[in-house]
Motif scaffolding. Structure first.
Motif, short mmCIF file in Angstrom:
data_model
loop_
_atom_site.label_atom_id
_atom_site.label_comp_id
_atom_site.label_asym_id
_atom_site.label_seq_id
_atom_site.Cartn_x
_atom_site.Cartn_y
_atom_site.Cartn_z
N ALA A 185 0.82 -1.21 0.00
CA ALA A 185 0.00 0.00 0.00
C ALA A 185 0.85 1.25 0.00
CB ALA A 185 -0.94 0.00 1.21
N TYR A 190 -2.03 5.05 -6.60
CA TYR A 190 -3.38 5.53 -6.28
C TYR A 190 -3.57 5.82 -4.80
CZ TYR A 190 -4.36 0.55 -5.21
OH TYR A 190 -4.33 -0.73 -4.71
N LEU A 191 -2.60 5.43 -3.96
CA LEU A 191 -2.63 5.77 -2.54
C LEU A 191 -1.56 6.78 -2.17
CD1 LEU A 191 -3.32 2.30 -0.83
CD2 LEU A 191 -4.93 4.17 -1.22
N ASN A 222 -7.15 -4.11 -1.08
CA ASN A 222 -8.34 -4.02 -1.93
C ASN A 222 -9.45 -3.24 -1.23
OD1 ASN A 222 -8.00 -7.50 -2.98
ND2 ASN A 222 -6.96 -5.70 -3.77
N SER A 225 -8.66 0.48 -0.74
CA SER A 225 -8.72 1.25 -1.98
C SER A 225 -10.11 1.80 -2.25
CB SER A 225 -8.26 0.39 -3.16
OG SER A 225 -9.23 -0.61 -3.49
N ALA A 229 -8.54 5.36 -2.26
CA ALA A 229 -7.89 5.60 -3.55
C ALA A 229 -8.10 7.05 -3.98
CB ALA A 229 -8.45 4.65 -4.61
N GLY A 384 -8.63 -1.42 -6.10
CA GLY A 384 -7.24 -1.28 -6.48
C GLY A 384 -6.48 -2.55 -6.18
N ASP A 386 -2.36 -4.62 -6.16
CA ASP A 386 -0.96 -4.35 -5.79
C ASP A 386 0.00 -4.71 -6.91
OD1 ASP A 386 -1.19 -7.10 -5.68
OD2 ASP A 386 -0.11 -7.33 -3.79
N GLY A 390 0.40 -0.24 -9.12
CA GLY A 390 -0.99 -0.22 -8.66
C GLY A 390 -1.94 -0.02 -9.80
#
Length: 549
Positions: A185, A190-191, A222, A225, A229, A384, A386, A390
């Motif tokens: 993460a 997206y994070l 998941n 996200s 996200a 999302g 990994d 991502g």
């Protein structure tokens, strides 16, 4: 989501892998009382954060001895037997220990010993974990990688874009996510905004007993996200500006009662840090060793150990949002613990057209209560992954419908901070699309923001009472960079003061007299993180929170 064990107690003895020395059995030992404790109700700062105390005050939740840590002299006495204390639980007033037979006998003879609810045999040197990986699809849901995907449709079903567009994106709300791991993460694009703004406030792996939650299973990633996200044009979650604490409580390679205990430990830690919402996509009913399986009759809201922990969550002023389970197509069919607890939100799954997804666990509870409570998209949910830096995937499971509701709850709570956790829960339930005719498949249905707003204005509007300087105070901007401002909507008495407090309860500024309708305080020198503004009048106190970028 799947199993767990029986009420409280000697928790597992689990070992992972072969060829290694087997660890001692693990037991959940309960104590008779908290007598002669050094902790007091009058000094909660010794064991709760300023935010946790403020949350209780805001929701009218009294601090009680259940909030006290376990008596440290009890822990010292257990250590003197030679047993190893792994964790303590203040809610259940006990300790998770590793002990030999002789050490356990010595513990039983201690004057404050209350009991061990059930003896568990040693786990085998190799668990059934690898063999049962096929069951992961039932527990965690399934994932299918796709080239592109957006989250807007699944959020529009709830009305979340309307809240987000009006500036309510979870700012100032802390969400605790309990899961099996958050693989990479901290590396995914997206994070990136979440980590750049330092809104991950705490992490802990209760299985490996370290702070790294980014090197295990992807399921928690998941789920996270769908809330957090923030990659515009690709995927943006339900509450992308919320803050988070991430806890690994689940061992994906086995299913043992130990995981119920780590769930409770994580929930207690989230409480002590002042989290507002717990989002969890785990559940327990069956175990590697069938001797510990729950029965359908035990899904009664009070029997399973993890369910009893969930009831404590509700008593602290937090909102627990938990997936109902993915047992709808299986012989079990019904919700799993802790979704059977009252005063929480158990979330079922629908397709994109709001029809029931057949894998979603059904109700009612064993004692006849409607479950699940609400539902959200859990079939073909955009999540999302990994992979690489991502990417976008789709997933099936109540694992993904639950965090959608958690994100919606964060946005609504930010928009209506006067609500208590239980009021917010009631609003979400009443706003379900089938609230007039709830059933055992989707409960009260998919919440709709427009209806929720109507219910809040009708039933919970603070305008029904005389405005005060405290109820009209608004803090902005949030998150803040250089300064925060407190704006009062009504005239303030000359004795009103404001002060900034750290998350650990330390006063960072002097008490500043309020002499006008807007008060500004510089925070440029503060390190990034969570802070509180305490507003005091001779009659009352209000605490507002903000994030410093």
């Amino acid at each position: 989501m799947r199993n767990f064990f029986i009420l409280g107690c000697l928790l597992v003895c689990f070992c992972v892998g072969s060829g290694k020395a087997q660890s001692l059995p693990r037991y959940l030992v309960y104590f008779k009382d908290k007598a002669n404790t050094p902790f007091t109700i009058q000094n909660p700062e010794a064991y709760l954060s300023a935010r946790a105390i403020a949350r209780r005050q805001r929701h009218g939740v009294a601090i009680t001895p259940a909030d006290f840590p376990v008596n440290p002299t009890y822990i010292q006495a257990i250590g003197q037997t030679g047993a190893k204390v792994l964790y303590t639980t203040r809610w259940l007033n006990g300790a998770l220990v590793e002990a030999s037979d002789a050490q356990l006998t010595a513990i039983r003879n201690l004057p404050f010993f209350k009991g061990i609810e059930r003896n568990l045999p040693l786990a085998p040197a190799t668990t059934a974990g690898i063999a049962r990986l096929g069951a992961v699809n039932e527990k965690f849901g399934t994932q299918e990688t796709v080239d592109h995907g957006r989250m807007r449709d699944q959020l529009a079903m709830l009305g979340v874009p309307e809240l987000n567009d009006n500036g309510f994106q979870g700012q100032g709300i802390i969400i605790a996510v309990l899961d099996a791991g958050f693989s990479r993460a901290n590396e995914l694009v997206y994070l990136k905004p979440l980590f750049d703004s330092k809104r991950i406030l705490d992490t802990y792996d209760f299985i490996s007993r370290n702070t790294n939650v980014y090197d295990d299973h992807f399921h928690g990633l998941n789920c996270l996200s769908t809330i957090a996200a923030n990659q515009p044009g690709v995927m943006v979650g339900a509450a992308p500006e919320a803050s988070f604490v991430l806890y690994r409580t689940e061992n994906e390679y086995s299913e043992t009662p130990y995981e119920e205990a780590t769930w409770i430990l994580a929930a207690e830690r989230a409480d002590s840090l002042g989290a507002d919402i717990i989002s969890c996509s785990l559940g327990y009913n069956l175990f590697d060793d069938p001797a510990y399986d729950y029965t359908r009759a035990q899904m009664d809201g009070k029997t399973a150990l993890v369910t009893r922990g969930a009831r404590h969550v509700a008593r602290t002023g937090m909102l627990l949002v938990n997936s109902a389970g993915n047992e709808g197509n299986n012989a079990w069919r019904y919700i799993t613990a802790p979704a059977d607890a009252d005063s929480i939100l158990a979330v079922g799954a629908v397709f994109s057209n709001r029809t029931y997804a057949p894998f979603s666990s059904v109700g009612p509870t064993a004692d006849g209560r409607i479950k699940p409570d609400v539902a959200a998209q859990g079939a073909g949910t955009v999540i999302g992954n990994d992979l690489g830096t991502g990417g976008v995937s789709t997933g099936n499971g109540t694992s993904f419908s639950a965090p959608l509701i958690a994100g919606l709850a964060a946005d609504l709570w930010q928009a209506h901070p006067n609500l208590t956790a239980q009021q917010l829960r009631e609003v979400l339930v009443k706003s379900g699309h089938q609230a007039a005719n709830p059933d055992s498949l989707l409960g009260y249905g998919v919440p709709v923001v427009q209806r929720a707003q109507e219910i809040i204005l009708q039933d919970y509007s603070p305008l029904a009472t005389e405005p005060t300087p405290l109820t009209t105070a608004v803090l902005y901007p949030n998150p803040a960079q250089d300064a925060v401002y407190i704006r009062f909507g009504s005239q303030v008495p000359s004795s009103t003061e404001v002060q900034i407090i750290s998350n650990s309860g330390i006063a960072l500024t002097r008490r500043i007299p309020v002499t006008r309708m807007d008060v500004g305080i510089s925070v440029a020198a503060f390190t990034p993180g969570l802070y509180f503004v305490k507003i005091s009048t001779p009659q009352s106190v209000r605490v507002l929170k903000f994030i410093k970028r």
